[in-house]
Scaffold this motif. Structure first.
Motif, PDB file in Angstrom:
ATOM      1  N   LYS A 166      -0.666   8.882  -7.868  1.00 22.65           N
ATOM      2  CA  LYS A 166       0.116   8.393  -6.741  1.00 22.65           C
ATOM      3  C   LYS A 166       1.602   8.641  -6.994  1.00 22.65           C
ATOM      4  N   SER A 199       4.807   0.585   9.041  1.00 22.62           N
ATOM      5  CA  SER A 199       3.769   1.515   9.487  1.00 22.62           C
ATOM      6  C   SER A 199       2.787   1.876   8.374  1.00 22.62           C
ATOM      7  N   HIS A 201       3.331   3.466   5.433  1.00 22.28           N
ATOM      8  CA  HIS A 201       3.546   4.720   4.713  1.00 22.28           C
ATOM      9  C   HIS A 201       4.150   4.497   3.327  1.00 22.28           C
ATOM     10  N   LEU A 212       2.544   6.093   0.136  1.00 20.84           N
ATOM     11  CA  LEU A 212       1.127   6.006   0.458  1.00 20.84           C
ATOM     12  C   LEU A 212       0.623   7.175   1.277  1.00 20.84           C
ATOM     13  N   SER A 213       1.505   8.115   1.624  1.00 17.13           N
ATOM     14  CA  SER A 213       1.082   9.272   2.414  1.00 17.13           C
ATOM     15  C   SER A 213       2.102  10.381   2.240  1.00 17.13           C
ATOM     16  N   ASP A 214       1.856  11.505   2.894  1.00 19.08           N
ATOM     17  CA  ASP A 214       2.799  12.626   2.884  1.00 19.08           C
ATOM     18  C   ASP A 214       4.076  12.177   3.577  1.00 19.08           C
ATOM     19  N   MET A 215       5.149  11.978   2.795  1.00 14.53           N
ATOM     20  CA  MET A 215       6.332  11.327   3.328  1.00 14.53           C
ATOM     21  C   MET A 215       7.015  12.118   4.433  1.00 14.53           C
ATOM     22  N   SER A 218       4.850  11.839   7.440  1.00 20.17           N
ATOM     23  CA  SER A 218       4.840  10.450   7.906  1.00 20.17           C
ATOM     24  C   SER A 218       6.149  10.081   8.577  1.00 20.17           C
ATOM     25  N   LYS A 221       6.153  11.107  12.143  1.00 22.50           N
ATOM     26  CA  LYS A 221       5.311  10.266  12.986  1.00 22.50           C
ATOM     27  C   LYS A 221       5.987   8.936  13.289  1.00 22.50           C
TER      28      LYS A 221
END
Length: 241
Positions: A166, A199, A201, A212-215, A218, A221
């Motif tokens: 991570k 959200s 992320h 927690l995700s593809d920055m 994200s 979005k």
């Protein structure tokens, strides 16, 4: 006292032969600086190469009114000061500690002699300069082509490390420092961070941030969702609100 073991632990010097490390250790010095202390000042004559052994420091360009732009954050094993040693120009930026730091200093004469005697050391310096040039290109791209969401996302990615698969920012800088890195206001950075957290992320635990995700995906979005809600305000490239 600087030992050969200390020098060998620094990637910049790890390829040097034992006799070269011994000669280097005899002329290198250790220096310790408390938090919020200027190590180097922009415009001063360059006198040596500095290697971070512990702590963190920021590379910054200040103006006459007390404002500053943060170019980079340095941590263990990073080095600075080599540019002025190579071109005999004054320092282009200041370096200030963010926390107590221990550094290794190598004088100009010893540094240039080591470059002359060790091809691998010279190549590592060149690769470092190329890396910094690429990073400068990315910063210019961010300022010219990305909104604040994208710039915050890129900073978080750049500051993060891989921990058990991570991306984690172990010691996130204060929002004011992030703002100075990306040319935005502290208020806008706070708003973006809150949106990313709400959200799902990022997860913030004191100064630790888990991505927690593809920055970069994200951030786009979250920006679009905020725009649809009519609650997100964007800033110009200079960060003026």
């Amino acid at each position: 006292m600087v030992t050969t073991d200390v020098l060998r632990s620094v990637p910049l010097f790890s390829a040097m032969q034992h006799d070269q490390l011994t000669a280097l250790a005899s002329c290198a010095t250790l220096r310790r600086y408390p938090r919020s202390t200027l190590i180097l000042r922009a415009g001063e004559e360059t006198d040596g190469l500095y290697v971070m052994l512990s702590g963190r420091a920021k590379v910054l360009i200040p103006d006459d009114e007390g404002h500053e732009v943060i170019l980079a954050v340095l941590s263990q094993r990073d080095f600075f000061g080599e540019m002025g040693l190579l071109d005999d120009m004054p320092r282009s930026a200041s370096v200030e500690t963010l926390e107590p730091c221990e550094l290794l200093r190598l004088g100009k004469t010893e540094f240039l002699r080591s470059l002359h005697d060790n091809f691998e050391l010279a190549m590592r310096i060149i690769r470092s300069l190329v890396k910094r040039l690429r990073e400068a290109d990315r910063q210019i791209e961010s300022l010219a082509l990305m909104d604040v969401y994208g710039r915050v996302a890129r900073v978080l990615l750049d500051l993060s490390d891989n921990v058990d698969g991570k991306r984690v920012v172990g010691k996130a800088p204060p929002k004011q420092e992030i703002a100075r890195m990306i040319g935005a206001s502290r208020e806008m950075v706070s708003r973006v961070m809150k949106d990313l957290q709400t959200s799902g992320h990022i997860r913030v635990e004191k100064r630790r941030i888990m991505l927690l995700s593809d920055m970069e995906v994200s951030s786009k979005k979250v920006r679009e969702q905020g725009a649809r809600r009519g609650t997100t305000r964007f800033e110009s490239v200079t960060g003026s609100g």
